[in-house]
Design an enzyme around this catalytic site. Structure first.
Site, PDB file in Angstrom:
ATOM      1  N   ASP A 188       0.867  -1.174   0.000  1.00 22.89           N
ATOM      2  CA  ASP A 188       0.000   0.000   0.000  1.00 22.89           C
ATOM      3  C   ASP A 188       0.912   1.235   0.000  1.00 22.89           C
ATOM      4  O   ASP A 188       2.128   1.142   0.156  1.00 22.89           O
ATOM      5  CB  ASP A 188      -0.964  -0.016   1.191  1.00 22.89           C
TER       6      ASP A 188
HETATM    7  C1  NOJ Z   1      -4.004   3.919   0.147  1.00 23.50           C
HETATM    8  C2  NOJ Z   1      -5.191   3.017   0.278  1.00 23.50           C
HETATM    9  O1  NOJ Z   1      -5.153   2.321   1.494  1.00 23.50           O
HETATM   10  C3  NOJ Z   1      -5.329   2.012  -0.852  1.00 23.50           C
HETATM   11  O2  NOJ Z   1      -6.581   1.400  -0.749  1.00 23.50           O
HETATM   12  C4  NOJ Z   1      -5.142   2.660  -2.179  1.00 23.50           C
HETATM   13  O3  NOJ Z   1      -5.298   1.712  -3.206  1.00 23.50           O
HETATM   14  C5  NOJ Z   1      -3.772   3.315  -2.238  1.00 23.50           C
HETATM   15  N1  NOJ Z   1      -3.671   4.311  -1.189  1.00 23.50           N
HETATM   16  C6  NOJ Z   1      -3.486   3.963  -3.587  1.00 23.50           C
HETATM   17  O4  NOJ Z   1      -4.204   5.114  -3.738  1.00 23.50           O
END
Ligand code: NOJ
Length: 766
Positions: free
Chosen positions: A268
């Site tokens: 993430d």
């Molecule tokens: C953080 C989020 O937790 C995740 O769900 C997302 O896909 C990513 N950022 C990318 O934006």
């Protein structure tokens, strides 16, 4: 072999051939992902993304949207980089790219994986047109705590429903064929158990038994992998003390060894760098090494793989084979998507919603709106659908005319200008017979929280005195709304949460009641004595105890997408007979959270056999709250219709099932049958639900668990026979050795229209 395309011999031969030509730096480049818009990258961004792409130092980007923009980088990658390896562009396409569908929690309320596959299909087509072959969806985290803001992105509290919905998403996005020009690779997230953050606080630690992990939290990810998911995203949380992003148990043991996943894992956002905050190593190099060797193949925005891995390979701290394996996994997906042969996206005219897009968005929303309550009113009968008596309608509330909130959180390229508010939809139907008053803001006017939020959203521009003065004075606006309601035959009160500020990532709430002065607004409108319909636009099951007890008709619309206003009007006026069922339990009080129906038994159940207790203790020493009931206000699986359904007592095709046959796991061993009849005067769809209770086992099991469901559409008077085949998948559980087993027991069967299902039968595993 969950995804045969990724295991294909020829494809893997191409991957290996390419890998042989790559320098260490080029290999590491494939594991690096940056976001457009933010200045990241090695050497403090002294290099532009153009230069990094040309050097082969970045293999993926996120948030680059549109054919022109993606083609720009793709041309550099394909024509100017040494090995011509295409870039893979990823994006958060969560519930639509341009055509905005209901939020995932709403979509889950349909209990209709086919509908969800259709949503994924349209999203995939639109994402590909924008140059995006990879979506960061579906989120399959089980969410049992309504305080957690991301419950809105989930399919709710149940592993069986969650797994079915996860399969729907993956099939719709990937079509079992990544090479199709309108397929996108999914990224199933967030691996693993992100939804179980302690106290519902986003990013918080997760601590659970291996049994709970495997039985409750993992099945939806596993279902997605089995359906062929090409990638997964690691989660931010730690799991039993080891951050998920550096957790070899889940990333390697479970995902690769047990599930035989051949795709890749992306971290993430910044999660590799955040391992420093998790304090599992003294420096960036150590934590990056831990993440990579655990099985996280791509570093999203963490900028640690780019800066620390090469030196560690050269020093021998990381075997080059570990890097090779990560790169292999990434290249497999790039090959399978056909990006080497078709790297560019044709430029097409900008998006405008077609009639077909609108039709699909409306049909989806129609299936996701839950009728929570519809009590008869004196002289009127059930208040909904709104009948002839409702000539003049007062529409009240801060969510009544907010197109942006209809879209919900994380609406990708969804544009509020295409969204239909409830006010607009009712105006089309009622013209001058519609009265409107907002009543109050979503948050309390001139309240500190509002100011905090305004300044939080745009820190560079703190709100000026002009802005703060302009914030509404709720006492006056509520009084205006009351006057408006008095002039109408019925009041529709549209309340809820701000989609952006109060739901989604980093939007956990400690108070689950309606925010601001909305509770006060609802009570003031109810006090007029006019019939009131409460319509809720929310991203979670809120605490609405007062309304649950005093308002006759309650509709949970979630955030219903760009056709939301029309869809809510369809339900209110009865053009559509509601069929949705809540995938989450509505609490009576925030203090009940986490609240879910599949509770474990206790030695002192609140409602049960007290004969084993000393009589003087029986009343007090029970597992319950002294100040609130244990039960949900509206339970999991709950949702009303404008018609009625009756159930025959369920039957089983055999009362005894041999243990050996069940344990062999070769398909269904027993079938439960039930007749469902529409006893009302309207056609309707019922979601027939089957729950099991394992009567005794070596490891205690929930008091009931969903193990089957079917959407059944019935004409008035019509009856259908529904069958639920049950086998190893439904009857097994994890024992203390983390082995999935079936044991001799009696299964109690409950069938009905919610988790309160009362029709029973049983069968024995012997
Ligand atoms: C953080 C989020 O937790 C995740 O769900 C997302 O896909 C990513 N950022 C990318 O934006």
């Amino acid at each position: 072999m969950p995804n045969p395309q990724l295991a294909d011999r020829q494809l893997n031969a191409k991957v290996d051939a390419l890998l042989k030509q790559m320098t260490l730096e080029e290999k590491i480049g494939q594991t690096v992902q940056y976001s457009a818009g933010f200045a990241t990258g090695p050497e403090g961004s002294k290099l532009s993304y153009d230069e990094l792409t040309q050097r082969g130092a970045v293999g993926s980007m996120l948030n680059v949207v549109g054919a022109e923009k993606t083609n720009h980088y793709q041309h550099i990658a394909m024509e100017k980089s040494r090995l011509h390896i295409p870039m893979i562009f990823g994006m958060d396409v969560i519930h639509g790219q341009h055509t905005t569908f209901p939020v995932p929690l709403g979509l889950a309320s349909s209990w209709d994986p086919k509908l969800i596959a259709g949503v994924a299909r349209t999203s995939a087509v639109e994402a590909r047109a924008d140059g995006i072959p990879w979506v960061f969806s579906p989120m399959v985290d089980i969410a049992r705590d309504a305080r957690w803001g991301r419950i809105v992105e989930s399919a709710g509290e149940d592993p069986f429903l969650g797994a079915a919905i996860a399969r729907g998403w993956v099939e719709g996005y990937q079509q079992n064929d990544l090479s199709k020009p309108d397929s996108v690779a999914v990224s199933v997230k967030h691996f693993a158990a992100y939804g179980a953050a302690i106290a519902g606080r986003d990013y918080n630690a997760v601590d659970m038994s291996d049994i709970t992990l495997r039985q409750v939290y993992l099945p939806a990810y596993h279902a997605a992998v089995e359906a062929g998911a090409a990638t997964l995203m690691s989660s931010f949380n730690s799991l039993n003390g080891v951050p998920a992003t550096a957790n070899p148990y889940i990333m390697t043991q479970i995902l690769r060894k047990e599930w035989r996943f051949d795709g890749f894992v992306v971290s993430d956002w910044g999660a590799v760098a955040e391992l420093l905050n998790h304090a599992i190593g003294p420096d960036g190099a150590t934590v990056a090494r831990k993440a990579l060797t655990a099985g996280v193949d791509m570093d999203m925005e963490g900028n640690l793989y780019a800066t620390t891995i090469a030196a560690q390979v050269r020093s021998g701290a990381i075997p080059e084979s570990v890097v090779d394996e990560a790169v292999r996994r990434i290249l497999r997906v790039k090959f399978a998507l056909g990006l080497f042969d078709h790297p560019y996206t044709p430029v097409t005219p900008p998006y405008e919603p077609t009639a077909e897009n609108r039709k699909q968005a409306r049909a989806a929303a129609d299936e996701t709106i839950v009728l929570l309550k519809n009590d008869p009113m004196e002289g009127v009968g059930p208040l909904l659908p709104l009948g002839k008596y409702a000539k003049t309608v007062a529409l009240i509330g801060p969510l009544a005319d907010s197109p942006k909130d209809m879209l919900g959180s994380w609406a990708a390229e969804g544009d509020p200008k295409y969204a239909i508010s409830l006010r607009q939809a009712l105006q089309e139907r009622l013209g001058d017979h519609l009265l409107y008053a907002p009543g109050c803001g979503v948050l309390a006017g001139r309240d500190e929280n509002v100011l905090k939020h305004v300044s939080f959203i745009d820190q560079a521009n703190p709100p000026s005195a002009e802005v703060t003065e302009a914030l509404p004075n709720d006492d006056k606006t509520i009084a205006d709304a009351v006057e408006t309601a008095k002039k109408a035959d019925v009041a529709i009160v549209a309340v809820g949460e701000s989609a952006d500020w109060m739901t989604g990532e980093a939007s956990s709430r400690a108070h689950l009641s309606l925010p601001g002065h909305q509770e006060q607004l609802v009570e003031a409108i109810a006090a007029t004595g006019k019939p009131v319909v409460l319509v809720m636009f929310t991203g979670r099951p809120n605490e609405i105890k007062w309304a649950g007890e005093h308002i006759s008709a309650i509709v949970e619309a979630w955030f219903p997408g760009m056709e939301g206003g029309h869809a809510v009007a369809d339900i209110l006026f009865g053009d559509v007979n509601p069929s949705a069922k809540s995938p989450v339990s509505f609490p009576r009080a925030t203090g009940q959270e986490p609240l879910y129906y599949a509770q474990m038994p206790t030695g002192r159940p609140a409602h049960g056999d007290l004969s084993r207790m000393p009589t003087n203790a029986a009343e007090k020493f029970l597992s319950r709250y002294i100040d609130e009931d244990n039960s949900a206000l509206f339970p999991f699986g709950w949702g009303l219709s404008y018609t009625r359904f009756s159930y025959s007592p369920p039957t089983v095709n055999r009362a005894e099932v041999p243990l050996a046959e069940t344990a062999a796991g070769r398909g269904p061993v027993v079938t439960v049958g039930v007749d469902v009849r529409n006893t009302g005067s309207l056609a309707g769809t019922e979601v027939v639900q089957l729950y099991l209770r394992n009567s005794y086992s070596s490891v205690e099991q929930p008091v009931r668990e969903l193990k089957g469901f079917a959407r059944v559409t019935l004409a008035p008077g019509e009856q259908k026979h529904v069958e639920f085949p049950l086998g190893f998948n439904e009857l097994s559980f994890y024992n203390v050795e983390s082995k999935r087993v079936v044991e001799p027991t009696v299964y109690k069967v409950f069938v009905g229209g919610s988790s309160l299902a009362s029709e029973t039968t049983s069968f024995e595993v012997k």
